[in-house]
Every structure is written in structure tokens, then in C-alpha cells.
Write an enzyme that holds these catalytic residues in place. Structure first.
Site, PDB file in Angstrom:
ATOM      1  N   LYS A 239       0.980  -1.082  -0.005  1.00  0.00           N
ATOM      2  CA  LYS A 239       0.048  -0.137  -0.068  1.00  0.00           C
ATOM      3  C   LYS A 239       1.026   1.414  -0.063  1.00  0.00           C
ATOM      4  O   LYS A 239       1.561   1.598   0.947  1.00  0.00           O
ATOM      5  CB  LYS A 239      -0.816  -0.128   1.038  1.00  0.00           C
ATOM      6  CG  LYS A 239      -1.867   1.057   1.176  1.00  0.00           C
ATOM      7  CD  LYS A 239      -2.929   0.964   2.530  1.00  0.00           C
ATOM      8  CE  LYS A 239      -3.975   2.200   2.229  1.00  0.00           C
ATOM      9  NZ  LYS A 239      -3.389   3.447   2.289  1.00  0.00           N
TER      10      LYS A 239
ATOM     11  N   PHE B 294      -1.903   0.011 -10.872  1.00  0.00           N
ATOM     12  CA  PHE B 294      -2.406  -1.222 -10.091  1.00  0.00           C
ATOM     13  C   PHE B 294      -3.591  -1.662 -10.596  1.00  0.00           C
ATOM     14  O   PHE B 294      -4.242  -2.539 -10.190  1.00  0.00           O
ATOM     15  CB  PHE B 294      -2.600  -0.917  -8.584  1.00  0.00           C
ATOM     16  CG  PHE B 294      -3.155   0.342  -8.050  1.00  0.00           C
ATOM     17  CD1 PHE B 294      -4.575   0.544  -8.296  1.00  0.00           C
ATOM     18  CD2 PHE B 294      -2.397   1.087  -7.338  1.00  0.00           C
ATOM     19  CE1 PHE B 294      -5.097   1.557  -7.780  1.00  0.00           C
ATOM     20  CE2 PHE B 294      -3.068   2.337  -6.737  1.00  0.00           C
ATOM     21  CZ  PHE B 294      -4.444   2.422  -7.098  1.00  0.00           C
TER      22      PHE B 294
ATOM     23  N   ARG C 210     -16.742   1.551  -2.804  1.00  0.00           N
ATOM     24  CA  ARG C 210     -16.145   0.554  -1.873  1.00  0.00           C
ATOM     25  C   ARG C 210     -16.225  -1.033  -2.232  1.00  0.00           C
ATOM     26  O   ARG C 210     -17.533  -1.199  -2.880  1.00  0.00           O
ATOM     27  CB  ARG C 210     -16.625   0.472  -0.564  1.00  0.00           C
ATOM     28  CG  ARG C 210     -16.382   1.925   0.276  1.00  0.00           C
ATOM     29  CD  ARG C 210     -14.915   1.873   0.619  1.00  0.00           C
ATOM     30  NE  ARG C 210     -14.829   3.275   1.238  1.00  0.00           N
ATOM     31  CZ  ARG C 210     -13.529   3.675   1.631  1.00  0.00           C
ATOM     32  NH1 ARG C 210     -12.568   2.934   1.449  1.00  0.00           N
ATOM     33  NH2 ARG C 210     -13.371   4.841   1.934  1.00  0.00           N
TER      34      ARG C 210
ATOM     35  N   LYS D 185      -7.460  -3.398   2.327  1.00  0.00           N
ATOM     36  CA  LYS D 185      -6.287  -2.887   2.838  1.00  0.00           C
ATOM     37  C   LYS D 185      -5.993  -3.453   4.266  1.00  0.00           C
ATOM     38  O   LYS D 185      -6.619  -3.455   5.168  1.00  0.00           O
ATOM     39  CB  LYS D 185      -6.093  -1.229   2.839  1.00  0.00           C
ATOM     40  CG  LYS D 185      -7.447  -0.809   3.672  1.00  0.00           C
ATOM     41  CD  LYS D 185      -7.883   0.831   3.441  1.00  0.00           C
ATOM     42  CE  LYS D 185      -8.990   1.336   4.275  1.00  0.00           C
ATOM     43  NZ  LYS D 185      -9.052   2.648   4.154  1.00  0.00           N
TER      44      LYS D 185
END
Length: 292
Positions: free
Chosen positions: A53, A129, A199, A205
Site C-alpha cells: 500500500k 495497479f 467500496r 487494505k
């Protein structure tokens, strides 16, 4: 304890905080959900791709312009995006760990330095990504990103490393290694997931602590070694919750604390029964405001 407030609260609009201006396109991006340690349905970790991340600036390439997640135009030097594909790209503008402030300062410049050798942009890469407009699974999108990469010789956009792990123990060790080196955490993306706006339960994460954002509403004077400096700040979360943050600041930040009205990011470990973040500690000032 005496609370110091400014006579006038600054009005922070997106234009003020990000002066580059707007485009007519608001990026429709996918957002991650936090990892649930005590979930009733544990994830099958072998089905997920794992990547670091990155703590940079979210970027969105629409085939012509580089935008922030809020739709603000990023004025990157021409050589930075020269030869980039017409494909939509989702990624992070990043240089290396623990350089968020430097990245933010560089990316926010309205008139970037075009001379490569002295430009702050030379150290930044657009770490891609995902492909927002691709209709395939994440596994298929990874292959397509690699295919796009093979058609360009511009090294200012790169593919973020995606790997598989076969156990939660290895995942936790990977997280510990990243954090020890100054990283923020990991991202887990299900191999069969489609790109979903908003979402997504398939994009997770994983961090050793939680973080959130709040607006600075007041200063609280310091005592002892912090006399004549800011001791802590009173902040307001989007829910309306008010609380104080007094740790995580350098002496320089206490002398020049985050401006009243600015949005900060803080980390914490759990919450009280009233919902107040526990062990809250300042991380940084965000470049875009949190709506009040």
C-alpha cells in the site's frame, strides 16, 4: 485548559487547496475496505494478489490527462506522460516510502519544472495497479497492464508488484517487513474481482493500525517543554465527533501547527465505547479538504 482559536476560520475549497483547476470528468474509482481480522468468513488468502500500500497521491489517467481522485487536473511535465497509453489507468504517484509531503508538494505545483534534471517529478513514478475501464477480472487486468507496459518506453509509469502468498502467517510476515522498512501496509485484491466503483469487498487494505481524517477546529496550548507551542489540537470528524490529538507532532509542527480548517490524517488503535479513536496520533496534513 485554554483553547486557542483563530478569529476567522479559513474557508478551504478544493480550488484553494488544489489550485490546478478541474476537468469535466470526475474519476469513478474503486475504493478498498479494511481487513477484518475477526470476520465470520475468513478470506482464502491464496485467491488474492498482494501488493504494498503506497502512501502517495492517487492518480487517474484518462488517456489524455492525469487527474486526482477528486477530478482535479495534475499539471505533470509533458515528458512525464509522453507516450502513455490511451487506456485508462488507476494508480499512485509515488517516489519512495516516507516521502508523502515531498510528493504532495511536487504534484500540487501549477507550473512544473519542464527541465528533467532539476524537476521534482524526475523522482516520481505513476505506480499503476488497475484498469478502471477494463471489463475483465483482476487477473486479466494484470495481464493487460503488462501488455500496455510492453508498448511504451516511458519509465515514469510502472506496474506495482503483485504477488501471491499461501498463508495468513506469510501475509503477516510480509506486512511486518513492509512496516519495518517504513511502509504503510498491504493491499489484497481478489483474483476474480471486477472493477467496482466505490467500496469493494474484493479490495482490502491491511495495516498494523487504523487511520482516519478529521478537521482541525482549535489549538490547545502546550505546557512544560511545549510551553509557547501547540500542545494538542481539537479536531472534528465527519460524524461530528470532537476529540483531541496531542501526539505524533514534531517540535517544528508544534511551532507551526496544521491550520484551522485543514484536514489531517491520524492513526489510532481501536475506539472507545463512545466511538472516540484510542491512542490517536497525528500523521500528516491532507492536500484535499474533508467535507464538513
Amino acid at each position: 485548559m485554554k483553547i486557542f482559536t483563530l478569529k476567522y476560520f479559513a474557508i478551504f475549497t478544493s480550488f484553494i487547496l488544489w489550485p490546478q483547476g478541474y476537468t469535466s470528468e470526475l474519476p469513478k474509482i474503486q475504493l478498498a475496505t479494511p481487513y477484518q481480522v475477526e470476520s465470520k468468513t475468513p478470506i482464502k488468502i491464496s485467491e488474492y494478489f498482494v501488493s504494498e500500500k503506497l502512501d502517495g497521491i492517487r492518480g487517474y489517467w484518462n488517456g489524455k490527462n492525469l487527474l486526482t481522485r477528486g477530478g482535479n487536473l495534475i499539471h505533470a511535465p509533458k515528458w512525464f506522460t509522453q507516450g502513455w497509453p490511451l487506456t485508462y489507468l488507476d494508480g499512485e504517484l509515488w517516489s519512495k516510502r516516507a516521502e508523502f509531503e515531498k510528493i504532495s508538494s511536487c504534484v500540487r505545483k501549477h507550473a512544473p519544472q519542464q527541465q528533467i534534471t532539476i524537476s521534482c517529478w524526475q523522482k516520481i513514478r505513476f505506480m499503476v495497479f488497475d484498469l478502471p475501464k477494463h471489463s475483465g477480472t483482476f487477473s486479466e487486468r494484470i495481464k493487460q497492464i503488462k501488455a500496455e507496459m510492453a508498448t511504451t518506453d516511458n519509465h515514469y509509469w510502472q506496474i506495482i508488484k503483485q504477488e501471491k502468498v499461501n498463508s495468513i502467517a506469510i501475509l503477516n510476515q510480509r506486512l511486518a517487513d513492509v512496516v519495518e522498512k517504513g511502509g504503510e501496509g498491504l493491499m489484497l485484491h481478489h483474483q476474480a474481482a471486477y472493477y467496482k466503483i466505490g467500496r469493494s469487498q474484493d479490495l482490502i487494505k491491511l495495516k498494523q493500525y487504523d487511520d482516519s481524517e478529521a478537521i482541525v477546529v482549535a489549538y490547545i496550548a502546550g505546557k512544560g517543554k511545549y510551553k509557547n507551542m501547540m500542545g494538542s489540537i481539537r479536531v472534528k470528524m465527519k460524524s461530528g465527533l470532537l476529540f483531541k490529538i496531542g501526539s505524533g507532532f514534531t517540535d517544528e509542527q508544534r511551532k507551526n501547527p496544521p491550520k484551522i480548517g485543514s484536514t489531517i490524517t491520524f492513526k489510532y488503535i481501536g475506539k472507545t465505547a463512545r466511538g472516540v479513536p484510542k491512542f490517536a496520533s497525528f500523521l500528516r496534513v491532507r492536500t484535499l479538504a474533508l467535507s464538513q
